[in-house]
Design an enzyme around this catalytic site. Structure first.
Site, PDB file in Angstrom:
ATOM      1  N   HIS A  58       1.952 -26.547 -30.128  1.00 19.85           N
ATOM      2  CA  HIS A  58       1.571 -26.024 -31.439  1.00 19.85           C
ATOM      3  C   HIS A  58       1.426 -27.228 -32.365  1.00 19.85           C
ATOM      4  O   HIS A  58       2.370 -28.000 -32.550  1.00 19.85           O
ATOM      5  CB  HIS A  58       2.614 -25.047 -31.965  1.00 19.85           C
ATOM      6  CG  HIS A  58       2.773 -23.833 -31.123  1.00 19.85           C
ATOM      7  ND1 HIS A  58       3.999 -23.326 -30.754  1.00 19.85           N
ATOM      8  CD2 HIS A  58       1.847 -23.015 -30.546  1.00 19.85           C
ATOM      9  CE1 HIS A  58       3.830 -22.245 -30.010  1.00 19.85           C
ATOM     10  NE2 HIS A  58       2.527 -22.040 -29.861  1.00 19.85           N
ATOM     11  N   GLU A  61       4.006 -28.556 -35.165  1.00 19.46           N
ATOM     12  CA  GLU A  61       5.412 -28.778 -34.805  1.00 19.46           C
ATOM     13  C   GLU A  61       5.602 -30.268 -34.517  1.00 19.46           C
ATOM     14  O   GLU A  61       5.589 -30.716 -33.374  1.00 19.46           O
ATOM     15  CB  GLU A  61       5.790 -27.889 -33.626  1.00 19.46           C
ATOM     16  CG  GLU A  61       5.638 -26.405 -33.982  1.00 19.46           C
ATOM     17  CD  GLU A  61       5.910 -25.458 -32.830  1.00 19.46           C
ATOM     18  OE1 GLU A  61       6.315 -25.929 -31.743  1.00 19.46           O
ATOM     19  OE2 GLU A  61       5.718 -24.246 -33.013  1.00 19.46           O
ATOM     20  N   HIS A 151       9.563 -28.087 -29.032  1.00 21.02           N
ATOM     21  CA  HIS A 151       8.959 -27.334 -30.127  1.00 21.02           C
ATOM     22  C   HIS A 151       9.843 -27.387 -31.367  1.00 21.02           C
ATOM     23  O   HIS A 151      11.015 -27.768 -31.305  1.00 21.02           O
ATOM     24  CB  HIS A 151       8.795 -25.858 -29.732  1.00 21.02           C
ATOM     25  CG  HIS A 151       7.741 -25.609 -28.716  1.00 21.02           C
ATOM     26  ND1 HIS A 151       6.546 -24.983 -29.004  1.00 21.02           N
ATOM     27  CD2 HIS A 151       7.692 -25.893 -27.382  1.00 21.02           C
ATOM     28  CE1 HIS A 151       5.814 -24.898 -27.906  1.00 21.02           C
ATOM     29  NE2 HIS A 151       6.487 -25.437 -26.906  1.00 21.02           N
ATOM     30  N   GLU A 215      13.612 -25.547 -28.593  1.00 19.23           N
ATOM     31  CA  GLU A 215      13.359 -25.429 -30.028  1.00 19.23           C
ATOM     32  C   GLU A 215      14.317 -26.340 -30.781  1.00 19.23           C
ATOM     33  O   GLU A 215      15.530 -26.317 -30.552  1.00 19.23           O
ATOM     34  CB  GLU A 215      13.540 -23.983 -30.487  1.00 19.23           C
ATOM     35  CG  GLU A 215      12.617 -22.982 -29.816  1.00 19.23           C
ATOM     36  CD  GLU A 215      11.195 -23.019 -30.391  1.00 19.23           C
ATOM     37  OE1 GLU A 215      10.971 -23.730 -31.395  1.00 19.23           O
ATOM     38  OE2 GLU A 215      10.326 -22.325 -29.830  1.00 19.23           O
TER      39      GLU A 215
END
Length: 335
Positions: A58, A61, A151, A215
């Site tokens: 993405h 990010e 991420h 994450e």
């Protein structure tokens, strides 16, 4: 050829799409730029493992992108000795340039061949990344195959740093991976309950790699990230790069969660009855009506069940969130 200032991020963002294959030689190995945002490093000595580190699937990010760029520069500058085969991927250069999550369709839903069902510029990129990973792992000889896809999240989280571990199809989990999760400062691990089309699951199911989506806090623009908050991860990756060792800590400090419900947007009026800024892993009381539409409604079944990845700004038929429940280490099976 030399990579100016050994800055692969700058090179990637400024380079035209029609990259040619180029070589970079450094003290402990050599690197080959395979395409936009894709660079493969091979050590002079026998490689201990084959490792894929990806970020920017993405484009907005940015923190893990900056982290990988720093690690790569340290290798090329001779500050880190390369002991592993390493494929570094900056996933979506075009979205990185515009500061967007994606351009036409979510790239992290296009792997395992799911790109065949979609249109948009991400389709060609998913094919290219699948091809690069396949070639890399097909040349694997010794040690482990690993893929960590890094991420940051759109929204806050009750557990700022957490992993999504691939569905194992009934196979036991690898204890070493959960010890690593603890060592890099993760607070929670969400255990996937079914096959997905994410990049990390693709490497797990198609190439036998231990893999995870990790994450690392919230989204910020380039230059506005607190990389000190990623120091544990940085140190662990340096150890992996230099010595081929996975850092370990007490895995039981990490909370485990399993999926109990997948929320699917089943109508245009589908609504999650929570605030727009509610955090991942926010828990609710039993009976709370979490989701509703003109064709369905969903109530929390057990107090403590929590929401992860809530999002209704997507087409009908797609996932609007996950309801998760904390697991006990006492029943968790590893080898």
């Amino acid at each position: 050829m030399t990579l100016p200032n050994h800055d692969f991020l700058d090179y990637t963002l400024s380079k035209p799409i029609n990259d040619t294959i180029e070589q970079v030689v450094f003290a402990t190995g050599s690197a080959q730029i395979l395409g936009q945002g894709i660079i493969q490093l091979e050590p002079i000595a026998e490689a201990k493992h084959s490792v894929v580190l990806s970020a920017g699937i993405h484009g907005n990010e940015t923190a893990p992108i900056e982290l990988l760029n720093t690690l790569l520069k340290q290798i090329l500058d001779g500050e880190l000795t390369l002991s592993i085969r390493l494929l570094i991927i900056l996933g979506h250069p075009e979205a990185m340039r515009t500061g967007e999550r994606f351009c036409d369709v979510n790239l992290n839903r296009l792997f395992c061949g799911a790109w065949r069902k979609y249109n948009g510029q991400e389709v060609a990129r998913a094919q290219q990344l699948e091809h690069s990973v396949a070639q890399f792992f097909e040349a694997h000889q010794t040690g482990c195959k690993l893929h960590y896809d890094l991420h940051t999240a759109i929204r806050g989280s009750e557990y700022e740093k957490f992993a999504v571990h691939p569905f194992t199809h009934g196979q036991p989990y690898q204890q070493q991976q959960f010890d690593f999760y603890a060592a890099i400062g993760l607070e929670a691990v969400l255990l996937s309950h079914q096959p997905t089309t994410t990049f990390s699951y693709h490497s797990y199911i198609n190439h036998g790699a231990q893999a995870a989506t990790i994450e690392l806090g919230q989204v910020h623009p380039f230059g506005q990230n607190d990389l000190l908050s990623l120091e544990k991860l940085s140190k662990a990756l340096q150890l992996l790069i230099e010595q081929g060792e996975l850092s370990c800590a007490d895995a039981t400090t990490v909370k485990l969660f399993s999926v109990v419900e997948v929320l699917i947007k089943d109508a245009d009026d589908y609504l999650l009855k929570i605030a727009d800024d509610v955090k991942n892993f926010t828990a609710f009381e039993a009976g709370f009506e979490l989701a509703t539409s003109n064709v369905s409604h969903y109530q929390i079944k057990q107090s403590g069940d929590a929401i992860v990845f809530p999002n209704v700004n997507l087409p009908v038929g797609q996932r609007a969130g996950l309801v998760v429940r904390q697991d006990s280490w006492e029943t968790f099976r590893t080898v």
